[in-house]
Write a protein that holds these residues in place. Structure first.
Motif, PDB file in Angstrom:
ATOM      1  N   PRO A   5      49.950  45.463  46.662  1.00  0.00           N
ATOM      2  CA  PRO A   5      49.399  44.575  45.631  1.00  0.00           C
ATOM      3  C   PRO A   5      49.419  45.163  44.230  1.00  0.00           C
ATOM      4  N   ASP A   6      49.397  46.506  44.104  1.00  0.00           N
ATOM      5  CA  ASP A   6      49.414  47.114  42.776  1.00  0.00           C
ATOM      6  C   ASP A   6      50.834  47.355  42.246  1.00  0.00           C
ATOM      7  N   ARG A  14      50.125  38.147  43.413  1.00  0.00           N
ATOM      8  CA  ARG A  14      48.744  38.542  43.662  1.00  0.00           C
ATOM      9  C   ARG A  14      47.817  37.337  43.502  1.00  0.00           C
ATOM     10  N   ALA A  15      46.719  37.411  44.201  1.00  0.00           N
ATOM     11  CA  ALA A  15      45.705  36.362  44.078  1.00  0.00           C
ATOM     12  C   ALA A  15      45.043  36.463  42.710  1.00  0.00           C
ATOM     13  N   SER A  16      44.632  35.339  42.184  1.00  0.00           N
ATOM     14  CA  SER A  16      43.932  35.321  40.902  1.00  0.00           C
ATOM     15  C   SER A  16      42.508  35.855  41.095  1.00  0.00           C
ATOM     16  N   PRO A  17      41.834  36.249  40.015  1.00  0.00           N
ATOM     17  CA  PRO A  17      40.438  36.695  40.154  1.00  0.00           C
ATOM     18  C   PRO A  17      39.545  35.633  40.799  1.00  0.00           C
ATOM     19  N   GLN A  19      40.459  33.326  42.955  1.00  0.00           N
ATOM     20  CA  GLN A  19      40.783  33.313  44.383  1.00  0.00           C
ATOM     21  C   GLN A  19      40.116  34.480  45.098  1.00  0.00           C
ATOM     22  N   LEU A  20      40.176  35.669  44.485  1.00  0.00           N
ATOM     23  CA  LEU A  20      39.567  36.843  45.091  1.00  0.00           C
ATOM     24  C   LEU A  20      38.053  36.703  45.210  1.00  0.00           C
ATOM     25  N   LEU A  21      37.411  36.159  44.161  1.00  0.00           N
ATOM     26  CA  LEU A  21      35.956  35.951  44.213  1.00  0.00           C
ATOM     27  C   LEU A  21      35.581  35.017  45.358  1.00  0.00           C
ATOM     28  N   ARG A  23      37.384  34.270  48.041  1.00  0.00           N
ATOM     29  CA  ARG A  23      37.705  34.889  49.324  1.00  0.00           C
ATOM     30  C   ARG A  23      36.666  35.944  49.711  1.00  0.00           C
ATOM     31  N   CYS A  24      36.300  36.800  48.757  1.00  0.00           N
ATOM     32  CA  CYS A  24      35.305  37.842  49.048  1.00  0.00           C
ATOM     33  C   CYS A  24      33.945  37.224  49.363  1.00  0.00           C
ATOM     34  N   ARG A  27      34.018  35.972  52.890  1.00  0.00           N
ATOM     35  CA  ARG A  27      34.025  37.049  53.877  1.00  0.00           C
ATOM     36  C   ARG A  27      32.672  37.757  53.945  1.00  0.00           C
TER      37      ARG A  27
END
Length: 165
Positions: A5-6, A14-17, A19-21, A23-24, A27
């Protein structure tokens, strides 16, 4: 070839911020529900858990919970009644208004759920470090305040329009 991913060539994938928020958050919610189920045996459903981030430790009025969660007062009343029957929350008199009640976590079962959430936070802190956890907290608090402000700005025109009727 699997890209990390980096990897700069992977940036567009990569997922957008946001999307990550999302998803996290999902979870963490799933992990919390799993731990509640296995460690406390309290039959908490996802709809119950949706209230937890919106409950202030000192207590929150049901109408405010409905607003924060984005559901009807009737739906909140039902969820609070179920959680009250499970011994997780209680209704208490609002010290600032004798006609109102507050919903708050009970000292025993309700607070035990908060301990599990704190445990998950500590695990995340161990994974990312104290500095990043502090930065994450600060960033999320700013995002939350920004979204509260935006929500208030959107609601203000509707309130003025209703008063004009």
């Amino acid at each position: 070839m699997v890209r990390r991913p980096d990897d700069p060539e992977c940036r567009d994938e990569r997922a957008s911020p946001a999307q990550l928020l999302i998803r996290c958050a999902r979870r963490i919610d799933e992990l919390a529900l799993e731990r509640i189920s296995t460690r406390t045996r309290i039959p908490i459903r996802p709809s119950h858990a949706a209230l937890f981030p919106h409950l202030d430790l000192a207590g929150t009025r049901q109408t405010e919970l409905a607003r924060r969660v984005g559901v009807s007062k009737q739906a909140i009343h039902q969820l609070v009644s179920e959680l009250e029957a499970l011994g997780v929350v209680e209704r208490v008199a609002d010290p600032s208004d004798a006609r109102a009640t507050l919903v708050r976590f009970t000292n025993k079962k309700g607070r035990s759920l908060l301990v599990l959430l704190a445990e998950i936070e500590r695990e995340i802190e161990q994974a990312i470090g104290k500095e990043r956890m502090r930065a994450l907290h600060d960033a999320l608090a700013r995002i939350d305040a920004h979204l509260d402000h935006e929500e208030g700005a959107r609601a203000a025109p509707r309130t003025r329009a209703r008063r004009a009727d």
